[in-house]
Design an enzyme around this catalytic site. Structure first.
Site, PDB file in Angstrom:
ATOM      1  N   ASP A   1       0.826  -1.205   0.000  1.00 43.90           N
ATOM      2  CA  ASP A   1       0.000   0.000   0.000  1.00 43.90           C
ATOM      3  C   ASP A   1       0.869   1.266   0.000  1.00 43.90           C
ATOM      4  O   ASP A   1       2.098   1.190  -0.079  1.00 43.90           O
ATOM      5  CB  ASP A   1      -0.942  -0.051   1.206  1.00 43.90           C
ATOM      6  CG  ASP A   1      -2.332   0.460   0.898  1.00 43.90           C
ATOM      7  OD1 ASP A   1      -2.486   1.272  -0.021  1.00 43.90           O
ATOM      8  OD2 ASP A   1      -3.294   0.032   1.590  1.00 43.90           O
TER       9      ASP A   1
ATOM     10  N   ASP B   1     -10.072   3.674  -3.577  1.00 45.31           N
ATOM     11  CA  ASP B   1     -10.699   2.486  -2.995  1.00 45.31           C
ATOM     12  C   ASP B   1     -12.122   2.290  -3.524  1.00 45.31           C
ATOM     13  O   ASP B   1     -12.905   3.241  -3.609  1.00 45.31           O
ATOM     14  CB  ASP B   1     -10.777   2.608  -1.474  1.00 45.31           C
ATOM     15  CG  ASP B   1      -9.426   2.465  -0.816  1.00 45.31           C
ATOM     16  OD1 ASP B   1      -8.422   2.269  -1.532  1.00 45.31           O
ATOM     17  OD2 ASP B   1      -9.376   2.547   0.429  1.00 45.31           O
TER      18      ASP B   1
END
Length: 388
Positions: free
Chosen positions: A131, A188
């Site tokens: 990430d 997201d």
């Protein structure tokens, strides 16, 4: 699962814990998912990775600087969990971050890349989602992904590198060269229709930037979640999608060559959810060995349609074409494709024999055009074969 297939040759297929469970993870849950992969047909359909996302570790490294699995959540340890998953013929995935901390505030891999890669290899990790939170501002993301790629490739174990920088820093310009096998190119995903639609449309002009060993990842699937996330932002306060919308979501991700990482709780998946996730005709398109991106056709008459209505065409290894007719708008639309836009002139003397990849039925042969009426938020996907 083909043990001889090179790592990253086709998009990854699997399950990730984040969308439904976020921080609420433990080894019993992960073992249950692995069991269901075998008993409910996911493994046979091609899904292989079981991936633990954020919140798996303690908040501090140990005295030697190593990451430590939370003993309350994973009392048997990560090596034992990986062994359990491997014994079922599946692969084990984990999560870290380029920054000093992960997005949920756990230790990241910044300045620990080679140490962490060696630890993941020791544990038997096969997949790393990496990430992009809490990255020091003075260091480029490009360098950070190159650093972990080099560490993984020299860890002594084959580990699929799933980069996740959300499309930042002009990622399309450098991510393939970095060594990442997949890369998250979007914000997201959330468990509602507008999120699915917006993500898909945002990537329609990025189809040249996907292919074997570096696939464009549109984020994890929300198919079958039905508002079931324990996180309000992802879906618990939103309400989810209809089964038709989930089916369109899956078809879009399949044709666009995205990894297909299940995000729902498969322990209580409905039959409709299983029908979507286990659709072998769509999975076969996604897993076509050449890994070509799909090209977009805007249907005629173009004054009647906008970017919410389009056709995706994916060239397949055996000479077939996968053709998806997508209507993301709120009203039914006829979505015609003219065969000369596929490279097939009428003078060639061929027709197209069409097979419906959602209904799993032959539709017959067609000349010059095919014009299905597609309901709102729905799709048709056919596999087209040239015939005389």
């Amino acid at each position: 699962m083909d043990a001889n297939k090179p790592l990253g040759l086709t998009p990854a297929l699997g399950w990730n814990s984040w969308n439904t469970f976020t921080w609420d993870i433990n080894e019993e849950l992960i073992r249950n998912v692995a069991d269901l992969f075998v008993t409910d047909g996911y493994k046979d359909a091609g899904y292989e990775y079981i991936v633990i996302d954020d919140c798996w570790s303690l908040k501090e490294r140990d005295a030697d600087g190593n990451l430590v699995a939370d003993p309350a959540k994973f009392p048997s340890g990560m090596k034992a969990l990986a062994d359990y998953i491997h014994a079922k013929g599946l692969k084990f995935g984990m999560y870290s971050c380029v920054g000093t901390h992960t997005c949920a505030g756990y230790p990241g891999s910044f300045e620990h890349e080679f140490q962490d890669a060696a630890l993941f290899a020791e544990w038997g990790v096969d997949f790393l989602k990496y990430d992009y939170c809490f990255k020091p501002r003075h260091i480029s993301g490009e360098l950070m992904y190159k650093r972990m790629s080099l560490a993984l490739k020299n860890s002594g174990r084959d580990i699929l590198f799933s980069a996740c920088n959300w499309g930042e820093d002009k990622v399309y310009d450098w991510i393939r060269e970095s060594g990442a096998h997949t890369y998250r190119s979007t914000v997201d995903i959330r468990d509602f229709w507008d999120s699915i639609k917006d993500l898909a449309i945002s990537q329609l002009d990025k189809t040249p930037f996907t292919g074997p060993f570096s696939y464009n990842d549109l984020d994890m699937l929300v198919v079958g979640m039905n508002g079931g996330s324990n996180d309000a932002f992802i879906g618990s306060k939103i309400g989810g999608c209809t089964d038709i919308e989930y089916r369109t979501h899956f078809a879009l991700w399949a044709l666009m060559g995205s990894p297909l990482m299940i995000g729902c709780d498969i322990r209580n998946a409905s039959e409709a959810t299983k029908d979507i996730l286990l659709n072998r005709d769509l999975i076969a398109i996604n897993q076509d060995i050449e890994g070509r991106g799909a090209y977009r056709i805007k249907p005629e008459p173009n004054w009647f349609h906008n970017d919410e209505v389009f056709i995706l065409v994916k060239v397949l290894t055996d000479g077939d074409l996968a053709i998806g007719f997508f209507n993301l708008s709120d009203t039914p639309r006829e979505v015609p494709v003219l065969f000369w836009d596929l490279g097939l002139p009428h003078a060639a003397g061929f027709s197209l024999s069409l097979y419906d990849c959602i209904e799993h039925a032959e539709l017959g042969s067609f000349k010059e055009r095919f014009a299905p009426v597609v309901p709102a938020h729905d799709c048709r996907v056919v596999r087209a074969k040239l015939v005389r």
